[in-house]
Design an enzyme around this catalytic site. Structure first.
Site, PDB file in Angstrom:
ATOM      1  N   LYS A 195       0.842  -1.193   0.000  1.00 17.65           N
ATOM      2  CA  LYS A 195       0.000   0.000   0.000  1.00 17.65           C
ATOM      3  C   LYS A 195       0.880   1.248   0.000  1.00 17.65           C
ATOM      4  CE  LYS A 195      -1.988  -1.510   3.696  1.00 17.65           C
ATOM      5  NZ  LYS A 195      -2.840  -1.945   4.817  1.00 17.65           N
ATOM      6  N   THR A 218      -8.959   9.285   8.004  1.00 16.49           N
ATOM      7  CA  THR A 218      -8.628   8.027   7.318  1.00 16.49           C
ATOM      8  C   THR A 218      -8.411   6.879   8.301  1.00 16.49           C
ATOM      9  OG1 THR A 218      -6.304   8.684   7.357  1.00 16.49           O
ATOM     10  CG2 THR A 218      -7.540   9.190   5.346  1.00 16.49           C
ATOM     11  N   GLY A 228      -8.717   3.565  10.013  1.00 16.94           N
ATOM     12  CA  GLY A 228      -9.313   2.289   9.623  1.00 16.94           C
ATOM     13  C   GLY A 228      -9.087   1.893   8.172  1.00 16.94           C
ATOM     14  N   THR A 229      -8.297   2.690   7.447  1.00 12.00           N
ATOM     15  CA  THR A 229      -8.083   2.411   6.017  1.00 12.00           C
ATOM     16  C   THR A 229      -7.550   1.003   5.762  1.00 12.00           C
ATOM     17  OG1 THR A 229      -7.360   4.708   5.908  1.00 12.00           O
ATOM     18  CG2 THR A 229      -7.093   3.416   3.932  1.00 12.00           C
ATOM     19  N   GLY A 230      -6.502   0.617   6.506  1.00 10.84           N
ATOM     20  CA  GLY A 230      -5.858  -0.676   6.263  1.00 10.84           C
ATOM     21  C   GLY A 230      -6.770  -1.845   6.588  1.00 10.84           C
ATOM     22  N   CYS A 231      -7.470  -1.761   7.721  1.00 15.64           N
ATOM     23  CA  CYS A 231      -8.407  -2.823   8.129  1.00 15.64           C
ATOM     24  C   CYS A 231      -9.489  -2.969   7.078  1.00 15.64           C
ATOM     25  CB  CYS A 231      -9.088  -2.474   9.457  1.00 15.64           C
ATOM     26  SG  CYS A 231      -7.959  -2.047  10.782  1.00 15.64           S
TER      27      CYS A 231
END
Length: 266
Positions: A178, A209, A211-214
């Site tokens: 990412k 932003t 929580g983007t990765g989860c």
């Protein structure tokens, strides 16, 4: 209801975020938004809000194992997604559980929170490298996690391929690097070492932003559970998370969450 269609089932193995923006809460919201049945194994409880993580308590390995077995042995899963695993013991237990489960696994090697709070003991990094990444269908590290795992600091788009190769050496079938922390467009690289997919989206000027990765990893697992290929699932996940980032909203005094329900609200 007899005869009703059972949606694909996805299991998230992750920590609880009391603020509802990341972790188990983000995972379950994403799964609902994408039409799959979300189930959870809670690995840790955090006291967390828009300003950061005020406390974290891991669950005992036996509690994590019992939750996992309970769901998988009775209900079954079409995909598993991992997030915050906190300690080497938990990483190793979860890796063992996944290796015995016949379903694709998306591993989000969570190292630090959006606020810079550590969510993984340094001693657990080696277990992530040696035990967890080898059982991953797709690993989804961000650039900070790539640096933690491989020592490679990607400063530009040109570094993403080298970062991906370094992570692939630990054994996941695919890696999605990412590049959200780079300047310019939000570019991610998906590769299995031969095929390469560059996933691009305009960068939205929105600081909310959390929580983007989860959310991305859960969306990817949801796509795999529906029977999509890894490139198809990653492309759909990128589209969903881009919309969620654009619609992210202020909450509390700090960094707000992405909007998991953006498609309903549009």
């Amino acid at each position: 209801m007899s005869g009703s269609r059972v949606p694909p089932r996805v299991l998230t193995v992750a920590g609880s975020d009391s603020g509802g923006g990341a972790g188990i809460q983000a995972d379950l919201k994403t799964m609902l938004a994408l039409g799959v049945h979300g189930m959870s194994v809670i690995t840790a409880v955090t006291a967390q809000n828009s300003l950061g993580v005020q406390g974290a308590w891991e669950l005992p390995v036996e509690a994590v194992r019992a939750q996992y077995r309970s769901v998988v042995d009775d209900i079954g899963v079409q995909a598993v997604k991992t997030g915050m695993l906190a300690s080497a013991e938990l990483v190793e237990a979860v890796a063992e559980l996944i290796s015995g489960t016949d379903a694709p696994a998306v591993v989000d090697p969570v190292g630090v929170s959006k606020h810079g709070d550590p969510l993984l003991a340094a001693s657990a990094l080696d277990s992530v490298r040696k035990r967890l990444l080898p059982v991953a269908t797709v690993a989804t590290p961000n650039l900070d996690e790539v640096a933690q795992l491989t020592g490679i600091r990607a400063e530009s788009e040109g570094d993403l391929r080298r970062a991906a190769d370094a992570v692939l050496e630990f054994g996941p079938r695919w890696v999605l690097i990412k590049g959200g922390h780079l300047a310019g467009d939000a570019v991610d690289l998906l590769t299995d070492g031969s095929a390469e997919y560059w996933l691009r989206a305009p960068r939205h000027d929105n600081r909310h932003t959390h929580g983007t990765g989860c959310t991305l990893a859960s969306a990817l697992a949801s796509g795999l559970a529906k029977g999509l290929s890894v490139p198809e699932a990653a492309t759909a996940a990128k589209e969903y998370v881009t919309g969620a980032i654009e619609a992210g909203f202020a909450l509390g005094a700090g960094i707000g969450p992405v909007d998991h329900g953006w498609r309903f609200r549009n």
